[in-house]
Enzyme design. Structure first.
Site, mmCIF file in Angstrom:
data_model
loop_
_atom_site.group_PDB
_atom_site.id
_atom_site.type_symbol
_atom_site.label_atom_id
_atom_site.label_comp_id
_atom_site.label_asym_id
_atom_site.label_seq_id
_atom_site.Cartn_x
_atom_site.Cartn_y
_atom_site.Cartn_z
ATOM 1 N N LYS A 43 3.667 9.973 -2.490
ATOM 2 C CA LYS A 43 3.348 11.239 -3.132
ATOM 3 C C LYS A 43 2.161 11.057 -4.074
ATOM 4 O O LYS A 43 1.611 12.016 -4.594
ATOM 5 C CB LYS A 43 4.550 11.721 -3.964
ATOM 6 C CG LYS A 43 5.803 11.960 -3.164
ATOM 7 C CD LYS A 43 6.977 12.172 -4.133
ATOM 8 C CE LYS A 43 8.265 12.165 -3.343
ATOM 9 N NZ LYS A 43 9.419 12.008 -4.235
ATOM 10 N N ASP A 71 -4.236 -1.412 -5.371
ATOM 11 C CA ASP A 71 -3.668 -2.442 -6.255
ATOM 12 C C ASP A 71 -3.726 -3.768 -5.504
ATOM 13 O O ASP A 71 -4.769 -4.419 -5.462
ATOM 14 C CB ASP A 71 -2.255 -2.015 -6.655
ATOM 15 C CG ASP A 71 -1.626 -2.930 -7.687
ATOM 16 O OD1 ASP A 71 -2.285 -3.894 -8.110
ATOM 17 O OD2 ASP A 71 -0.473 -2.703 -8.082
HETATM 18 P P1 XMP Z 1 -0.896 -1.663 -3.119
HETATM 19 O O1 XMP Z 1 -0.388 -2.830 -3.946
HETATM 20 O O2 XMP Z 1 -0.329 -1.650 -1.749
HETATM 21 O O3 XMP Z 1 -0.266 -0.467 -3.916
HETATM 22 O O4 XMP Z 1 -2.389 -1.531 -3.171
HETATM 23 C C1 XMP Z 1 -0.590 0.797 -3.702
HETATM 24 C C2 XMP Z 1 0.545 1.690 -4.127
HETATM 25 O O5 XMP Z 1 1.287 1.165 -5.231
HETATM 26 C C3 XMP Z 1 1.484 2.142 -6.217
HETATM 27 N N1 XMP Z 1 0.851 1.663 -7.462
HETATM 28 C C4 XMP Z 1 0.978 2.248 -8.652
HETATM 29 N N2 XMP Z 1 1.634 3.368 -9.009
HETATM 30 N N3 XMP Z 1 0.867 3.088 -11.217
HETATM 31 C C5 XMP Z 1 1.571 3.783 -10.302
HETATM 32 O O6 XMP Z 1 2.135 4.801 -10.642
HETATM 33 C C6 XMP Z 1 0.188 1.957 -10.945
HETATM 34 O O7 XMP Z 1 -0.449 1.365 -11.822
HETATM 35 C C7 XMP Z 1 0.250 1.520 -9.575
HETATM 36 N N4 XMP Z 1 -0.298 0.473 -8.929
HETATM 37 C C8 XMP Z 1 0.103 0.599 -7.643
HETATM 38 C C9 XMP Z 1 0.840 3.392 -5.690
HETATM 39 O O8 XMP Z 1 1.834 4.219 -5.165
HETATM 40 C C10 XMP Z 1 -0.078 2.942 -4.597
HETATM 41 O O9 XMP Z 1 -0.155 3.876 -3.557
#
Ligand code: XMP
Length: 178
Positions: A42, A102
């Site tokens: 979402k 991330d």
């Molecule tokens: P990756 O690690 O696969 O992560 O690149 C992507 C998903 O992880 C969530 N994400 C976060 N959600 N604050 C959040 O609310 C953050 O600092 C954060 N870092 C990663 C997010 O859903 C993203 O799509």
């Protein structure tokens, strides 16, 4: 909600200004012809809604439910596709939108799946990219803002389902992250 925010990292006016230029970049880059936009739910919902209204182009919109965080502060390391059906992308130019880059696992896994499903090209856009080493070799074609390696909420991003409707991106107080 506001009382749980340590500080505002990116305010609403700055986000809006950057979305104007991102939309322009996308509009100029994409070849003529149909575009399909895939929004990762979402987290990318708010970002995508505001970005896509700035692109004066015919496009279709699909949403995908993937899970990687499972509601906490750390990426789980696996990416699960939660929908029964995958959008039809064969031969299409796809714009894949997520809230934040991330570890990079989510974007890499979905982009790979889109290619497997026969997309002609996959372009990726994120509102935020954390300044850190990725778990996988992935880059977003369009990045709204580079941020430090901090957990952020607001403008679509949540902590345990909360704070998505904050109009800015902020840092959560440690006391609220329980
Ligand atoms: P990756 O690690 O696969 O992560 O690149 C992507 C998903 O992880 C969530 N994400 C976060 N959600 N604050 C959040 O609310 C953050 O600092 C954060 N870092 C990663 C997010 O859903 C993203 O799509």
């Amino acid at each position: 909600m506001k009382k749980d925010i340590e500080r505002v990292l990116i305010d609403e006016a700055v986000i809006e200004h950057r979305l104007d230029s991102m939309a322009k970049e996308i509009e100029e880059d994409f070849p003529a012809g149909p575009i399909i936009v895939i929004i990762l739910l979402k987290g990318a919902l708010v970002f995508a809604a505001d970005l896509l209204r700035r692109i004066p182009r015919e496009l279709s919109i699909e949403c995908l439910n993937v899970a990687s965080y499972h509601g906490g502060l750390e990426s789980s390391g696996t990416v699960d596709f939660l929908d029964r059906h995958f959008p039809e992308v064969k031969g299409m130019h796809v714009l894949l939108l997520d809230d934040i880059l991330d570890t990079g696992r989510t974007l890499a896994a979905v982009a790979q799946r889109l290619k497997q499903e026969g997309a002609a090209a996959v372009h990726t856009g994120v509102l935020l990219a954390k300044d850190k080493k990725r778990a996988t070799d992935v880059k977003a074609d369009y990045v709204g803002f580079q941020i430090g390696d901090e957990f952020v909420v607001g403008y679509g991003l949540d902590y345990k389902g909360k704070y998505r409707n904050l109009p800015y991106v902020g840092i959560l107080k440690l006391s609220a992250a329980t």
